[in-house]
Structure formats: C-alpha cells, structure tokens
Design an enzyme around this catalytic site. Structure first.
Site, PDB file in Angstrom:
ATOM      1  N   ASP A  67       0.770  -1.124   0.045  1.00 51.68           N
ATOM      2  CA  ASP A  67       0.115  -0.049   0.168  1.00 51.68           C
ATOM      3  C   ASP A  67       0.753   1.304   0.067  1.00 51.68           C
ATOM      4  O   ASP A  67       2.132   1.151   0.291  1.00 51.68           O
ATOM      5  CB  ASP A  67      -0.966  -0.064   1.337  1.00 51.68           C
ATOM      6  CG  ASP A  67      -0.192  -0.556   2.662  1.00 51.68           C
ATOM      7  OD1 ASP A  67       0.870  -0.443   2.453  1.00 51.68           O
ATOM      8  OD2 ASP A  67      -1.018  -1.011   3.570  1.00 51.68           O
ATOM      9  N   ASN A 136      -7.271  -3.048  14.682  1.00 47.99           N
ATOM     10  CA  ASN A 136      -8.689  -3.212  14.259  1.00 47.99           C
ATOM     11  C   ASN A 136      -8.918  -4.658  13.444  1.00 47.99           C
ATOM     12  O   ASN A 136      -9.848  -4.588  12.997  1.00 47.99           O
ATOM     13  CB  ASN A 136      -9.262  -2.058  13.751  1.00 47.99           C
ATOM     14  CG  ASN A 136      -8.600  -1.646  12.450  1.00 47.99           C
ATOM     15  OD1 ASN A 136      -7.811  -2.332  11.951  1.00 47.99           O
ATOM     16  ND2 ASN A 136      -8.945  -0.365  11.859  1.00 47.99           N
ATOM     17  N   HIS A 138      -7.159  -4.722  10.463  1.00 46.78           N
ATOM     18  CA  HIS A 138      -7.050  -4.581   9.140  1.00 46.78           C
ATOM     19  C   HIS A 138      -5.652  -5.235   8.635  1.00 46.78           C
ATOM     20  O   HIS A 138      -4.767  -5.347   9.327  1.00 46.78           O
ATOM     21  CB  HIS A 138      -6.856  -2.920   8.805  1.00 46.78           C
ATOM     22  CG  HIS A 138      -5.738  -2.230   9.189  1.00 46.78           C
ATOM     23  ND1 HIS A 138      -5.810  -1.153   9.689  1.00 46.78           N
ATOM     24  CD2 HIS A 138      -4.445  -2.545   9.220  1.00 46.78           C
ATOM     25  CE1 HIS A 138      -4.606  -0.467  10.050  1.00 46.78           C
ATOM     26  NE2 HIS A 138      -3.823  -1.490   9.707  1.00 46.78           N
ATOM     27  N   GLU A 143      -9.671  -2.078   5.556  1.00 45.13           N
ATOM     28  CA  GLU A 143     -10.205  -1.840   7.075  1.00 45.13           C
ATOM     29  C   GLU A 143     -11.657  -2.600   7.234  1.00 45.13           C
ATOM     30  O   GLU A 143     -12.218  -2.952   6.410  1.00 45.13           O
ATOM     31  CB  GLU A 143     -10.505  -0.059   7.157  1.00 45.13           C
ATOM     32  CG  GLU A 143      -9.585   0.856   6.848  1.00 45.13           C
ATOM     33  CD  GLU A 143      -8.392   1.067   8.027  1.00 45.13           C
ATOM     34  OE1 GLU A 143      -8.743   0.184   8.920  1.00 45.13           O
ATOM     35  OE2 GLU A 143      -7.817   1.997   8.239  1.00 45.13           O
TER      36      GLU A 143
HETATM   37  P1  PGA Z   1       2.465  -1.678  12.595  1.00 45.53           P
HETATM   38  O1  PGA Z   1       1.146  -1.710  11.755  1.00 45.53           O
HETATM   39  O2  PGA Z   1       3.447  -2.901  12.155  1.00 45.53           O
HETATM   40  O3  PGA Z   1       3.033  -0.234  12.661  1.00 45.53           O
HETATM   41  O4  PGA Z   1       1.835  -2.090  14.114  1.00 45.53           O
HETATM   42  C1  PGA Z   1       0.635  -2.884  11.216  1.00 45.53           C
HETATM   43  C2  PGA Z   1      -0.589  -2.465  10.428  1.00 45.53           C
HETATM   44  O5  PGA Z   1      -1.262  -1.576  10.573  1.00 45.53           O
HETATM   45  O6  PGA Z   1      -0.768  -3.351   9.280  1.00 45.53           O
END
Ligand code: PGA
Length: 243
Positions: A67, A136, A138, A143
C-alpha cells in the site's frame, strides 16, 4: 495455520527475516509481497544482515508493496517508498526496476490499481506475502467494513488507523486520510503468507483471526481460508489465544 509464539520482538525479527530469505534461497527469482509499519523493521534488519554476510542474493527478486498513501510525495519521510528505501531497498541488491509500488499520486487512482493487479499477475503472482495487522484487524489498508474488497483499490482510512499512524507524523492533521492498497483477493492469491503481530494491542485482533468467525469486520480473519499461513506472535499478541 502455523502459529509460532516467541518471547520477544528480536526473536521474531530473526525468524521472520530467515523465513523470507528461505523463500529466496529456494527460489532465487521469488516475488515478495512486502509491508511497512513497525512490525517488519526487525525482519528487514535480519534480511539485510544475511545479505551483508553474503548468505543471500536478491538480484533476481521482484517485490510488490502492499500500500501507499494518496497525495503524499514519494520522497516524504513518511511515504512507504521512503520507508522501504531506508529499511530495506537501499541496503540489499534488488534491482530498482524489480521494485513495485502502488502510485498514490497517479492521476487516475483506479486505473493505477487495475494496472497493479496486472503487474502482479504478469510477474507470476506473489510467492510470499509479509503482513502486519492493525489493532482493528486490518491487513494492508483493508479496513473493517461490510464486505471484503477484492482487488487493489482506493480507501478512506478509519479514524483508528489515522490515529495509530499519527505517531510517525508531527500532528494528527498531517496524517493522510486516503490510501491505495492491495485488496483481500490480491493478498489471498499469494502462495504463502507470513503475518506478524507484536504487542498487547494486537491481542484481540489475533484472537479473532485464530478463533473468531471469518468476517469483513475483521479483515485478517479471512486468512483462515488460506492454506499456507504462518503467524509469528510475541507473548503479548498471543495473550488471548490458547497455544
Ligand atoms: P504496525 O502496523 O506494524 O505499525 O503495528 C501494522 C498494520 O497496521 O498493518
């Protein structure tokens, strides 16, 4: 699912970096799906370390990142392009022309998303997809929602995600609210998936991924339908599951 629990992030970094490199040793022209965020930092360090020691050669590897933010300069310190350059690409020998990103500054974002899918397909598909997970549930920027979005698409980020990501920006207002992301279908087509979760705030999402129903309200739960998923967790992320 192959669930591996480690006592700390250091160990996960070594295990995950070795796992990714194992793929490349087995198939030197592997197509790697790569992720950003705090989670992959140590795995990338381990991959860099093995390269530095001459154990591994990335010269035939192709990569696709999950992304990128919309309307953020690729040279901005918070762009995922910059993150990948600083933490991996500048330190190993993947040819620049083999590195693929969604272009969050494309004039026609949907066209860009469609062409990304074609590029993944033309490369032969992703051999291994590295994933983090949001608090959450995702994966990439898919999302929680009423339905799974299949292919790469433009997304409005949830308030919780903007808040999670704000730690990298000077203020909440600077955090982009839109992104382009691979879809659930793009991720599920990867031949193998390696997902990593570190910390207590991921524990609830991990419980849902392992023991919950498959629902787009927890996008990562769909991984239950994939046949080759390895999950690397620290004790905190694994604190709500029975292993
Ligand atoms: P993080 O994010 O590795 O910074 O915890 C993971 C994500 O949001 O996919």
């Amino acid at each position: 699912m192959n669930v591996l629990v480690y006592s700390d992030e250091e160990q996960i970094g070594i295990a995950a970096g070795n796992y990714m490199c194992g793929q490349v040793l087995q198939k030197p022209d592997s197509v790697l799906g790569l992720a950003t965020g705090s989670t992959p930092l140590k795995p990338y360090k381990q991959m860099t370390e093995l390269y530095r020691k001459g154990v591994i050669d990335f010269s035939r590897v192709t990569t696709f990142n999950l992304d990128e933010y919309v309307n953020l300069d690729i040279n901005d310190k918070n762009s995922y392009h910059t993150f990948m350059r600083e933490n991996l690409f500048d330190k190993i020998n993947i040819p620049p022309e083999n590195i693929n990103f969604l272009d969050g500054n494309a004039e026609d974002l949907q066209l860009e998303c469609d062409s990304y899918e074609k590029r993944i397909k033309a490369a032969g598909g992703i051999d291994i997809q590295l994933l983090g997970i949001g608090s959450n549930g995702h994966i990439a920027f898919n999302e929680p929602s009423d339905c799974f979005q299949r292919w790469s698409h433009v997304v409005e980020l949830k308030e919780s995600t903007v808040k999670d990501n704000s730690r990298f920006f000077n203020s909440l207002d600077e955090v982009p609210t839109k992104a382009v992301t691979m879809g659930i279908g793009s991720i599920m087509q990867a031949k193998k998936i390696l997902i990593i979760a570190i910390g207590k705030k991921k524990a609830h999402a991990i419980k849902q991924v392992i023991n919950g129903n498959v629902t787009p309200m927890c996008p990562a739960s769909v991984l239950q339908f994939h046949t080759d998923v390895t999950l690397m967790l620290d004790k905190d992320a694994a604190s709500l599951i029975n292993v």
